[in-house]
Write an enzyme that holds these catalytic residues in place. Structure first.
Site, PDB file in Angstrom:
ATOM      1  N   ARG A 157       2.416   7.515   2.921  1.00  0.00           N
ATOM      2  CA  ARG A 157       1.595   8.628   3.384  1.00  0.00           C
ATOM      3  C   ARG A 157       0.854   8.174   4.644  1.00  0.00           C
ATOM      4  O   ARG A 157       0.315   7.066   4.686  1.00  0.00           O
ATOM      5  CB  ARG A 157       0.573   9.010   2.317  1.00  0.00           C
ATOM      6  CG  ARG A 157      -0.291  10.213   2.728  1.00  0.00           C
ATOM      7  CD  ARG A 157      -1.497  10.385   1.844  1.00  0.00           C
ATOM      8  NE  ARG A 157      -1.141  10.441   0.436  1.00  0.00           N
ATOM      9  CZ  ARG A 157      -0.668  11.515  -0.183  1.00  0.00           C
ATOM     10  NH1 ARG A 157      -0.492  12.636   0.483  1.00  0.00           N
ATOM     11  NH2 ARG A 157      -0.363  11.474  -1.460  1.00  0.00           N
ATOM     12  N   VAL A 161       0.823  -1.220   0.000  1.00  0.00           N
ATOM     13  CA  VAL A 161       0.000   0.000   0.000  1.00  0.00           C
ATOM     14  C   VAL A 161       0.854   1.266   0.000  1.00  0.00           C
ATOM     15  O   VAL A 161       2.031   1.231   0.363  1.00  0.00           O
ATOM     16  CB  VAL A 161      -0.972   0.050   1.226  1.00  0.00           C
ATOM     17  CG1 VAL A 161      -2.025  -1.039   1.134  1.00  0.00           C
ATOM     18  CG2 VAL A 161      -0.208  -0.029   2.538  1.00  0.00           C
ATOM     19  N   GLU A 162       0.214   2.399  -0.384  1.00  0.00           N
ATOM     20  CA  GLU A 162       0.903   3.705  -0.375  1.00  0.00           C
ATOM     21  C   GLU A 162       0.613   4.476   0.901  1.00  0.00           C
ATOM     22  O   GLU A 162       1.379   5.331   1.303  1.00  0.00           O
ATOM     23  CB  GLU A 162       0.358   4.593  -1.506  1.00  0.00           C
ATOM     24  CG  GLU A 162       0.768   4.228  -2.886  1.00  0.00           C
ATOM     25  CD  GLU A 162      -0.036   5.022  -3.919  1.00  0.00           C
ATOM     26  OE1 GLU A 162      -0.939   5.817  -3.548  1.00  0.00           O
ATOM     27  OE2 GLU A 162       0.248   4.819  -5.116  1.00  0.00           O
ATOM     28  N   THR A 163      -0.583   4.215   1.451  1.00  0.00           N
ATOM     29  CA  THR A 163      -1.094   5.055   2.533  1.00  0.00           C
ATOM     30  C   THR A 163      -1.565   4.215   3.706  1.00  0.00           C
ATOM     31  O   THR A 163      -2.214   3.182   3.506  1.00  0.00           O
ATOM     32  CB  THR A 163      -2.292   5.889   2.017  1.00  0.00           C
ATOM     33  OG1 THR A 163      -1.845   6.714   0.934  1.00  0.00           O
ATOM     34  CG2 THR A 163      -2.899   6.759   3.099  1.00  0.00           C
ATOM     35  N   GLN A 170      -4.989   1.196  -2.460  1.00  0.00           N
ATOM     36  CA  GLN A 170      -3.624   1.496  -2.016  1.00  0.00           C
ATOM     37  C   GLN A 170      -3.588   1.986  -0.572  1.00  0.00           C
ATOM     38  O   GLN A 170      -2.610   2.582  -0.131  1.00  0.00           O
ATOM     39  CB  GLN A 170      -3.010   2.573  -2.921  1.00  0.00           C
ATOM     40  CG  GLN A 170      -2.632   2.064  -4.301  1.00  0.00           C
ATOM     41  CD  GLN A 170      -1.479   1.073  -4.220  1.00  0.00           C
ATOM     42  OE1 GLN A 170      -0.542   1.254  -3.459  1.00  0.00           O
ATOM     43  NE2 GLN A 170      -1.585   0.002  -4.986  1.00  0.00           N
TER      44      GLN A 170
END
Ligand code: PLP
Ligand code: CA
Length: 300
Positions: free
Chosen positions: A53, A19-21, A240
């Site tokens: 993030r 994942v990004e966040t 994400q």
């Protein structure tokens, strides 16, 4: 549709890389009341160093995002106000999203956080914690007045809740055409202290629901409003995102309603017994004891 039972988190790096966040719930994940949970600063630092993030979401409407910024700072965490999404802020953001007219007023049953966020967004409001001081004199013919320009009643957790506020909010919703009924959250219980469960924001919302027979529009978890809001704001796709929380019926449902990955931590209100009970139908993708496990759980 039934979900598979949650897996104990074994390989944290695999989850982190997927994942990004990360959206973190606050109470029970980052802190417990006013106490930082073990290993949190190091875990957040590690995630930031990996370029993730980080977003913080709380259903507690008593503070504004600025006031939460101070709380993070006091706890030694460097978090930007813009990364904090409290349900107080969500109420103001919701009114903005529907272009709620600036010449209408908002009647607030709740504490300071909601007032501060409405003010920042440029909305006119009345009510708030001190609205408890007014006396109702029930003599024959007594009519309680209310402002006919109230276009929304926002209800959040309010330790100064009283009968005057119930009647005022009820009159606005019943007698002002089109008046909205907005709830910051409807948590049944909260943890004002860690020694006991206390009646939550759902109790104040329930009173207004009882008298108006109307359903509130909820802007806090598990409603999708905040998820949509932050996925738009940051331009992140929901697949994400990993939602991390300690509560099944707010946090994990919030993540699942949003189509995110979900991780339950056992550092807050939910025990392993509750998670695994046959009565529980909400299964996160993973569970672990606390977010600091991210630092120690590596693939075998
Ligand atoms: N509302 C109130 C009044 C609270 O005190 C709490 C937790 O302490 C919550 C809601 C839940 O907060 P969170 O969503 O951060 O778990
Ligand atoms: Ca929580």
């Amino acid at each position: 549709t039934a979900r598979a039972a949650a897996n104990k988190l074994e390989n944290a790096d695999e989850l982190i890389d997927s994942v990004e966040t990360f959206i973190f719930d606050c109470d029970g994940v980052i802190w417990k009341g006013d106490k930082l949970i073990e290993g949190v600063p190091e875990t957040l630092d590690m995630l930031r160093s990996k370029g993730k993030r980080l977003v913080f979401v709380t259903n507690n409407s008593t503070k504004s995002r600025k006031q939460y910024g101070k709380k993070f700072e006091t706890l030694g965490l460097s978090v930007n106000e813009e990364e904090i999404f409290a349900s107080s802020f969500a109420a103001a953001a919701y009114l903005q999203s529907i272009d709620f007219p600036k010449d209408k007023k908002v009647y607030v049953i709740g504490e300071d956080g909601i007032l501060k966020e409405l003010e920042l967004a440029g909305f006119q409001y009345l009510g708030g914690p001190t609205d408890g001081d007014k006396k109702i004199e029930l003599k024959p013919g007594f009519l309680m007045e209310h402002d006919h320009n109230v276009g929304a009643v926002v209800v959040g957790f309010d330790r100064y809740f009283n009968y005057y506020k119930i009647q005022y909010g009820t009159l606005c919703i019943r007698e002002n055409p089109g008046c909205l009924f907005i709830a910051t959250n409807r948590d049944a219980v909260t943890h004002l202290t860690d020694a006991q469960e206390w009646a939550g924001g759902g109790s104040m919302v329930g009173a207004i629901r009882g008298s108006t027979q109307k359903e509130p529009l909820v802007v806090g978890k598990p409603s999708t409003f905040m998820m949509d809001y932050l996925s738009n704001k940051f331009g992140i796709s929901k697949s994400q995102i990993c939602m991390v929380g300690d509560r099944l019926d707010t946090d994990i449902l919030f993540g699942q309603n949003g189509g995110c990955k979900t991780l339950l931590v056992l550092s807050g209100v939910t025990s392993l017994e509750t998670l695994q009970s046959p009565d529980n139908s909400i299964q996160p993708d993973f569970y672990t004891s606390k977010i600091a496990d991210f630092l120690s759980l590596k693939a075998a």
